[in-house]
Enzyme design. Structure first.
Site, PDB file in Angstrom:
ATOM      1  N   GLU A 196       0.847  -1.191   0.000  1.00  0.00           N
ATOM      2  CA  GLU A 196       0.000   0.000   0.000  1.00  0.00           C
ATOM      3  C   GLU A 196       0.884   1.242   0.000  1.00  0.00           C
ATOM      4  O   GLU A 196       1.844   1.306   0.771  1.00  0.00           O
ATOM      5  CB  GLU A 196      -0.918   0.021   1.229  1.00  0.00           C
ATOM      6  CG  GLU A 196      -1.959   1.112   1.137  1.00  0.00           C
ATOM      7  CD  GLU A 196      -2.950   1.117   2.304  1.00  0.00           C
ATOM      8  OE1 GLU A 196      -3.752   2.050   2.386  1.00  0.00           O
ATOM      9  OE2 GLU A 196      -2.905   0.187   3.126  1.00  0.00           O
ATOM     10  N   MET A 232       0.482  -2.693   8.733  1.00  0.00           N
ATOM     11  CA  MET A 232      -0.245  -2.900   7.484  1.00  0.00           C
ATOM     12  C   MET A 232      -1.177  -4.082   7.629  1.00  0.00           C
ATOM     13  O   MET A 232      -0.780  -5.147   8.101  1.00  0.00           O
ATOM     14  CB  MET A 232       0.741  -3.128   6.334  1.00  0.00           C
ATOM     15  CG  MET A 232       0.083  -3.349   4.996  1.00  0.00           C
ATOM     16  SD  MET A 232      -0.885  -1.902   4.476  1.00  0.00           S
ATOM     17  CE  MET A 232      -2.132  -2.705   3.474  1.00  0.00           C
ATOM     18  N   GLU A 287      -5.448  -2.569  12.958  1.00  0.00           N
ATOM     19  CA  GLU A 287      -5.161  -3.450  11.814  1.00  0.00           C
ATOM     20  C   GLU A 287      -6.124  -4.628  11.762  1.00  0.00           C
ATOM     21  O   GLU A 287      -6.539  -5.048  10.674  1.00  0.00           O
ATOM     22  CB  GLU A 287      -3.711  -3.929  11.869  1.00  0.00           C
ATOM     23  CG  GLU A 287      -2.674  -2.822  11.905  1.00  0.00           C
ATOM     24  CD  GLU A 287      -2.816  -1.809  10.783  1.00  0.00           C
ATOM     25  OE1 GLU A 287      -3.324  -2.155   9.703  1.00  0.00           O
ATOM     26  OE2 GLU A 287      -2.441  -0.648  10.999  1.00  0.00           O
ATOM     27  N   GLU A 294      -9.724   4.264   6.375  1.00  0.00           N
ATOM     28  CA  GLU A 294      -8.867   4.700   7.474  1.00  0.00           C
ATOM     29  C   GLU A 294      -9.610   5.523   8.526  1.00  0.00           C
ATOM     30  O   GLU A 294      -9.437   5.309   9.721  1.00  0.00           O
ATOM     31  CB  GLU A 294      -7.666   5.473   6.920  1.00  0.00           C
ATOM     32  CG  GLU A 294      -6.725   4.644   6.076  1.00  0.00           C
ATOM     33  CD  GLU A 294      -6.136   3.444   6.805  1.00  0.00           C
ATOM     34  OE1 GLU A 294      -6.245   3.363   8.049  1.00  0.00           O
ATOM     35  OE2 GLU A 294      -5.568   2.578   6.129  1.00  0.00           O
TER      36      GLU A 294
END
Length: 994
Positions: free
Chosen positions: A234, A382, A417, A439
């Site tokens: 990403e 991530m 996450e 997000e």
């Protein structure tokens, strides 16, 4: 950053037929471990498509020679070699990408097979793509130009294309069958039509590329971090691994990922999904035996969620039983010496999984969840599907190396996450302009989790608002200001911002405030029902919230397109005869139309302090509105914007705060957040008056009175709440309240007020510190991170900070140094150690010897631990010393433990120094020049870290005086005009100069 099964009962391993058995790279294996699939998992089936012959492939590129399986040099010229040379010699001009230009691709990838062979300084990646015509193709099936073929992204400067073919086609010819452009490989539509297709009209595209992970200092794509291979895809890292449509709306099933590497050096081989097979490869290479592992992920995902890790790793594991009774294996990996620091993260994961089930009814969807700790990582973590990769600073924790803040961060990011599994993976963004969709929503979810799981919602809210006001408001007021859904970008990595994440979370919180928790849950349920395993937009989320609750949220949608921080002004009147209180609210923003702003308010009786109107949410829908509160017996004081119900600035219409009202609210408000906030505003008023050399005796008297009441108030049962109520506003927060920022003046004024408080209450502070020390000692040396223990440590360190602020005379310096040294030496955990070291690091005069002794001891005790050394560098960079810049320069240029290649180390020293505002913004500009020197080097090593390090430190020049501004601009010009400056840094500098 932060992703059915119908088939035979016996397992059929997916081994794609290869063009040539001698060069396929899929080695014969012995002693394989076959994993029987769970009945819920998709069967892994071979493609039923035509296969190119060895002769056909040979026409495209020479087969790999046998010797190259040991990592020897490439024997054939790359198909994109000429393009790579051209790009390196003449980098293409940066291109702005605009949200309004979004169009679906004419072809999409539905299935993926990857084969990785990892050698020293060479990795071979073989890719097989199943390609279909895109039903949402904007061209309506008409192939009008070359771009209407299969568009693949690839960075030719790091990806060496060795083979390319389409099943059923003759050897492909450049320009005739496919086109190579900077960053693109386009297989023409006519070429695809000539290829063989199955009954669904799907075509098979094959490629082989080579990359060098060891040279990847950008840490984007596949790179080697010490003894470990790791990937980060990403936002646009997959194109640095192989050619692929690298955009989030292409969701494909990664049916097979095969990884092969040296068995001794890389015994652990991980990827997404379920492990279906592993074993040793037949024969030995010159470097010893090799092993393989095959992974399959049944859920379609965009390529940014792909992950690969290979290394010699240790691990811990546990199980979690889901609400439907399934057992999930949880494994946390790290280098062997860090395995003992993984337990807290694992327990945090189990708490997060249970919380998501209880709060949103969301259950984990696979039987395995892996987490890997990586030392060199650009971001915090991530959310790759079932294989989360974490920066070590966000997953490792133990009492010796981690502070309470570290533990809090680990728990929050672990939750973040994991929560992405649904809000980001199962439902992802259509394009990167929608980043806040995943997000902002997930930050809100992790904030709720952290506050509820530890029963500290008020403390969590204070911490989050401090960040918004100190960092996000600053971004809103600068040249990089953008809506939570940006309209354009040059380098997408520059938009992983406080606005997208934190303001985005505040926008999600407003949904919850307006609709209520039950209404928000109804909206979430509908969102997942409509869009599971889809790539969608912010508009889709808003529609689900509106439809689930039967409300019109079209006005609320303006938050997604409005940049800057809205301002709410207030005024009021009270009619004693009617018992009517009227509150008038006005709003201003960069949007020509009014926003829908939820303003939470309560009213307290001016005489008794009794709450006569409990928290009520007013919906401010017009530019100006007046709200009536009838039936009151006496005049009231409003408590406005409770719990920070909207990300706005609240100012009185008169322009001047009523300090008596602030003092009243700071001691009597029934809302914990607003009580803290009132005290902060009162402290701020005193500091700014001192800075501006205005009369401040009366204001300071109110400050002292408020501080004393808070210090002694037995009604405050939470030590963390008391601690935050006693802390003065930060220099960053104060900077948001002035027109022209003068960092040394702000620091001086803040220190003046702090010293006045400490001198007034020295006896009380020392008594409180001593009593709290005794209470902590009674608990013994057992380290706890529960709310009570954390609160005690936090409050004790606040007391210590005040006591050590009295350092005018030599005797006072000795006294402060002795107290801080005792605190340092008796510390039973990193929180107290770091608290004392931070104070000692800024001591001069009679405290200098104690300072140097503590600095040396901390470094020695670190014993090379990277996370502890990061703290050491950060403390030194943040010290309040006249020669701090000289110290930082020396550390950056000659200290053996400093390197620009490690993002954590770079941030610890360089970024922390830029946040040491009084030193960095020295009016002679030496701090700016130092940063320019560092960024010139760093941009060549890791442009993403370079851009982020610059963003908050140089581009805000308009808020400084003319001399500072001109020096800051000079460095931006210097960086912008560097030869081969990265797009990341160029975009920041260019916008920063406007």
């Amino acid at each position: 950053f932060f992703f059915v099964w119908i088939g035979p009962s016996t397992f059929i391993p997916l081994l794609h037929p290869s063009p040539s058995s001698s060069s396929s790279g899929i080695a014969d294996c012995r002693r394989p471990t076959l994993r029987a699939p769970h009945p819920r998992r998709l069967s892994v089936l071979a493609y039923s498509s035509h296969t190119a012959t060895a002769e056909t492939m040979a026409k495209t590129a020479s087969p790999l020679k046998k010797a190259r399986t040991d990592g020897g040099p490439a024997a054939d010229k790359a198909l994109n070699a000429a393009l790579a040379a051209s790009t390196n010699a003449n980098p293409p001009k940066p291109q702005e990408v605009c949200r309004v230009d979004y169009t679906p691709l004419p072809y999409k990838v539905t299935k993926v097979s990857l084969d990785f062979k990892l050698f020293e300084r060479r990795a071979v990646v073989e890719t097989i793509l199943t390609v279909e015509k895109n039903a949402t193709d904007a061209t309506n099936g008409k192939d009008s130009n070359d771009e209407d073929g299969l568009v693949l992204d690839g960075d030719e400067t790091v990806v060496s294309l060795r083979k390319l073919s389409v099943d059923g086609c003759d050897a492909l010819e450049l320009d005739a069958d496919y086109i190579l452009k900077p960053g693109k490989l386009i297989i023409k539509a006519e070429t695809l039509r000539r290829g063989a297709s199955n009954s669904n009209g799907a075509m098979i595209v094959r490629s082989t590329v080579e990359i060098v992970p060891e040279d990847n200092t950008q840490l984007s794509g596949l790179y080697k971090d010490g003894p470990m291979y790791c990937s980060q895809c990403e936002a646009e890292g997959f194109r640095r691994i192989t050619y692929y449509p690298d955009r989030p709306d292409i969701m494909a099933t990664f049916e097979k990922v095969r990884i092969e590497a040296n068995a001794k050096d890389f015994p652990v081989l991980l990827s997404n999904g379920n492990l279906v097979e592993e074993g040793e490869c037949e024969g030995e290479s010159s470097n010893g035996k090799r092993k393989f592992a095959i992974w399959s992920d049944p859920f379609p995902k965009p390529c940014y969620l792909f992950a690969l890790v290979a290394g010699d790793l240790g691990h811990i594991e546990d199980n979690f039983t889901t609400m439907s009774g399934r057992k999930v294996l949880l494994r946390f990996y790290s280098e062997h010496n860090n395995v003992g620091k993984l337990n807290y993260a694992l327990e945090s994961l189990k708490r997060a999984m249970k919380w998501d089930e209880d709060t949103f009814g969301l259950e984990y969807d696979l039987d395995l969840f892996n987490v890997v700790a990586v030392e060199s990582f650009n971001m915090g973590a991530m959310e790759n599907k079932s294989l989360n990769v974490f920066n070590t600073s966000c997953v490792l924790a133990d009492p010796v190396t981690s502070s309470d803040a570290n533990y809090y961060r680990v728990e929050g990011i672990i939750g973040h996450e994991y929560f992405h599994n649904w809000t980001g993976n199962r439902v992802t963004c259509r394009d990167w302009f929608q980043l806040t969709l995943k997000e902002g929503l997930t930050v809100f979810r992790d904030q709720q989790f952290s506050g509820q799981i530890n029963n500290c919602a008020a403390v969590t809210r204070i911490q989050n608002v401090l960040f918004v006001r100190g960092s996000q408001f600053k971004e809103d007021d600068g040249p990089m200001s953008h809506p939570i859904r940006p309209d354009s970008y040059i380098a997408m990595d520059n938009f992983y911002t406080a606005t997208v994440y934190r303001k985005g979370a505040e926008v999600i919180r407003m949904y919850d405030t307006i609709l209520g928790s039950q209404g928000f849950r109804k909206g979430m349920d509908l969102y997942f029902k409509r869009h599971d395993m889809c790539a969608v937009t912010c508009d889709d989320f808003l529609a689900a919230m509106a439809d689930a609750n039967g409300v019109d949220l079209s006005q609320f949608a303006r938050w997604y397109s409005t940049s800057g921080t809205p301002v709410i002004t207030y005024s009021s009147t009270f009619d004693k005869e009617k018992g009517l209180y009227q509150l008038t609210l006005s709003q201003s923003s960069r949007n020509d139309e009014p926003l829908l702003v939820p303003v939470a308010i309560g009213l307290l009786d001016k005489g008794t302090g009794e709450e006569v109107v409990p928290t009520t949410v007013l919906q401010l829908k017009e530019k100006r509105m007046t709200f009536d509160f009838p039936g009151l017996k006496g005049d009231v004081i409003p408590s406005i914007l409770r719990n920070f119900s909207a990300p706005v600035k609240l100012v009185p219409a008169s322009g001047a705060v009523d300090e008596s009202d602030l003092a009243f609210l700071a001691s009597r408000d029934t809302d914990g957040f607003n009580r803290w906030d009132a005290a902060q505003k009162l402290y701020e008023a005193a500091i700014l008056k001192v800075m501006n050399k205005e009369a401040h005796d009366e204001t300071l008297h109110r400050v002292l009175e408020t501080f004393g009441q808070t210090l002694k108030d037995e009604g405050i049962s939470d030590d963390s709440i008391r601690a935050y109520a006693l802390i003065l506003p930060s220099e960053a927060t104060l900077s948001e309240s002035v027109t022209v920022i003068d960092p040394p003046a702000i620091r001086s004024a803040r220190k003046h007020v702090k010293k006045a408080i400490a001198s007034k209450f020295k006896g009380e502070l020392l008594d409180a510190y001593t009593k709290l020390t005794a209470t902590i000692e009674v608990d013994g040396e057992t380290f706890k991170v529960d709310g009570v223990s954390v609160g005690r440590r936090r409050l004790r360190n606040v007391y210590l900070g005040y006591l050590c602020s009295i350092v005018e005379t030599g005797e006072e310096q000795k006294e402060a140094a002795a107290l801080a040294t005792k605190h340092f030496n008796s510390a039973t955990g990193m929180t107290d150690t770091l608290g004392a070291l931070t104070l000692l690091a800024s001591m001069g005069g009679e405290g200098e010897s104690a300072r140097e002794a503590a600095i040396q001891k901390f470094y020695k005790d670190a014993d090379g631990d990277p996370l502890v050394l990061n703290k050491w560098f950060a403390v030194l960079a943040g010290a309040d010393l006249p020669d701090v810049l000289d110290r930082v320069i020396k550390l950056s240029s000659s200290h053996p433990d400093f390197t620009l290649k490690n993002p954590n180390r770079c941030r610890a020293l360089v970024l922390t120094f830029t946040m040491n505002a009084a030193a960095f913004h020295d009016e002679e500009g030496a701090g700016y020049e130092f940063l320019g020197d560092i960024l010139e080097k760093l941009d060549k090593v890791n442009s993403k870290v370079a851009a982020r390090t610059t963003a908050g430190s140089l581009i805000g020049w308009k808020k400084y005086n003319e001399k500072r501004a001109s020096l800051m601009k000079a460095q931006l010009e210097r960086l912008k005009n560097m030869p081969n400056v990265s797009n990341d840094l160029l975009e920041i500098c260019s916008k920063g100069l406007k």
